[in-house]
Scaffold this active site. Structure first.
Site, PDB file in Angstrom:
ATOM      1  N   HIS A  21       0.826  -1.213   0.000  1.00  0.00           N
ATOM      2  CA  HIS A  21       0.000   0.000   0.000  1.00  0.00           C
ATOM      3  C   HIS A  21       0.861   1.264   0.000  1.00  0.00           C
ATOM      4  O   HIS A  21       0.367   2.353  -0.283  1.00  0.00           O
ATOM      5  CB  HIS A  21      -0.894  -0.016   1.235  1.00  0.00           C
ATOM      6  CG  HIS A  21      -2.292   0.488   1.017  1.00  0.00           C
ATOM      7  ND1 HIS A  21      -2.885   0.615  -0.221  1.00  0.00           N
ATOM      8  CD2 HIS A  21      -3.236   0.898   1.913  1.00  0.00           C
ATOM      9  CE1 HIS A  21      -4.119   1.068  -0.072  1.00  0.00           C
ATOM     10  NE2 HIS A  21      -4.354   1.249   1.203  1.00  0.00           N
ATOM     11  N   ASN A  76      -6.581   6.729   4.509  1.00  0.00           N
ATOM     12  CA  ASN A  76      -7.970   7.149   4.316  1.00  0.00           C
ATOM     13  C   ASN A  76      -8.233   8.584   4.749  1.00  0.00           C
ATOM     14  O   ASN A  76      -9.363   9.060   4.662  1.00  0.00           O
ATOM     15  CB  ASN A  76      -8.933   6.186   5.029  1.00  0.00           C
ATOM     16  CG  ASN A  76      -8.716   6.134   6.524  1.00  0.00           C
ATOM     17  OD1 ASN A  76      -7.783   6.744   7.050  1.00  0.00           O
ATOM     18  ND2 ASN A  76      -9.576   5.419   7.224  1.00  0.00           N
ATOM     19  N   ASN A 122      -8.975   3.893  -0.780  1.00  0.00           N
ATOM     20  CA  ASN A 122      -9.403   4.884   0.213  1.00  0.00           C
ATOM     21  C   ASN A 122      -8.618   6.183   0.147  1.00  0.00           C
ATOM     22  O   ASN A 122      -9.149   7.252   0.455  1.00  0.00           O
ATOM     23  CB  ASN A 122      -9.303   4.288   1.620  1.00  0.00           C
ATOM     24  CG  ASN A 122     -10.348   3.230   1.870  1.00  0.00           C
ATOM     25  OD1 ASN A 122     -11.433   3.270   1.290  1.00  0.00           O
ATOM     26  ND2 ASN A 122     -10.031   2.274   2.721  1.00  0.00           N
TER      27      ASN A 122
END
Length: 198
Positions: A21, A76, A122
């Site tokens: 990520h 996020n 996100n």
């Protein structure tokens, strides 16, 4: 000319540093390395560094001004810091490049686009919501789908595998090249270069 803002998405702290990520943040680190720059804390809850980009790559003087940035917020919540830095540096959305991991692209593949959906990402969703537009440039760094029935959320929050780490420097190099091409030549020429069959 207005400067460009290149944001690499990831989660903060050493716990997440090697996660799939965080590949967007890794690409921005590579761009900073090329410019001999160090990312430092900015009041907008971002790590930032300023470099210049000329026809032969990142240069000491002249060329387009690039502000490289990595949010210090969690993925996020990326939108708030990105919006704040854009306002601080007076950077319009059409000069924003977001570099991020992409599950729906084969591993070791880089793709470029402007706008469109967030594909469940996100970080992108937070940025689009904060800016009130999806119309910004993206450098999508393919990490592939998780094996078997592994939850995609777990997959992206795991470190790259030993096999993946062998090719990771080449992927980061290609993605950094794609950012440079996007700024220097525009979206369509950069797409023709990086989307061409290998």
């Amino acid at each position: 000319m207005d400067p460009w803002l290149v944001v690499g998405l990831g989660n903060p702290g050493p716990r997440y540093a090697g996660n799939r990520h965080n590949v967007g943040a890794m690409v921005v680190d590579e761009l900073a390395r090329r410019g001999g720059a160090t990312l430092t804390k900015h009041k907008t809850r971002m790590l930032t560094a300023d470099v210049r980009l000329g026809p032969s790559g990142i240069v000491a003087v002249g060329g387009d001004r690039l502000t490289l940035a990595v949010p210090l917020s969690y993925m996020n919540e990326s939108g708030g810091p990105v919006k704040a830095l854009m306002a601080f540096a007076k950077i319009p959305p059409d000069r924003l490049v977001v570099v991020h991991d992409e599950l729906d692209i084969d591993a070791d593949t880089v793709r470029l686009k402007r706008g469109g959906g967030e594909g469940g990402h996100n970080g992108l969703r937070s940025i689009s919501s904060a800016l009130g537009t999806k119309d910004y440039l993206r450098v999508r760094v393919g990490i592939g789908r998780p094996p078997g029935r592994q939850d995609p959320a777990d997959f992206v929050l795991k470190d790259f595998s030993t096999t993946e780490r062998r090719s990771l420097p080449l992927l980061l190099d290609e993605a950094a090249d794609a950012v440079e091409a996007l700024v220097l030549t525009g979206l369509e020429p950069a797409q023709q270069r990086f989307h061409a069959p290998r």
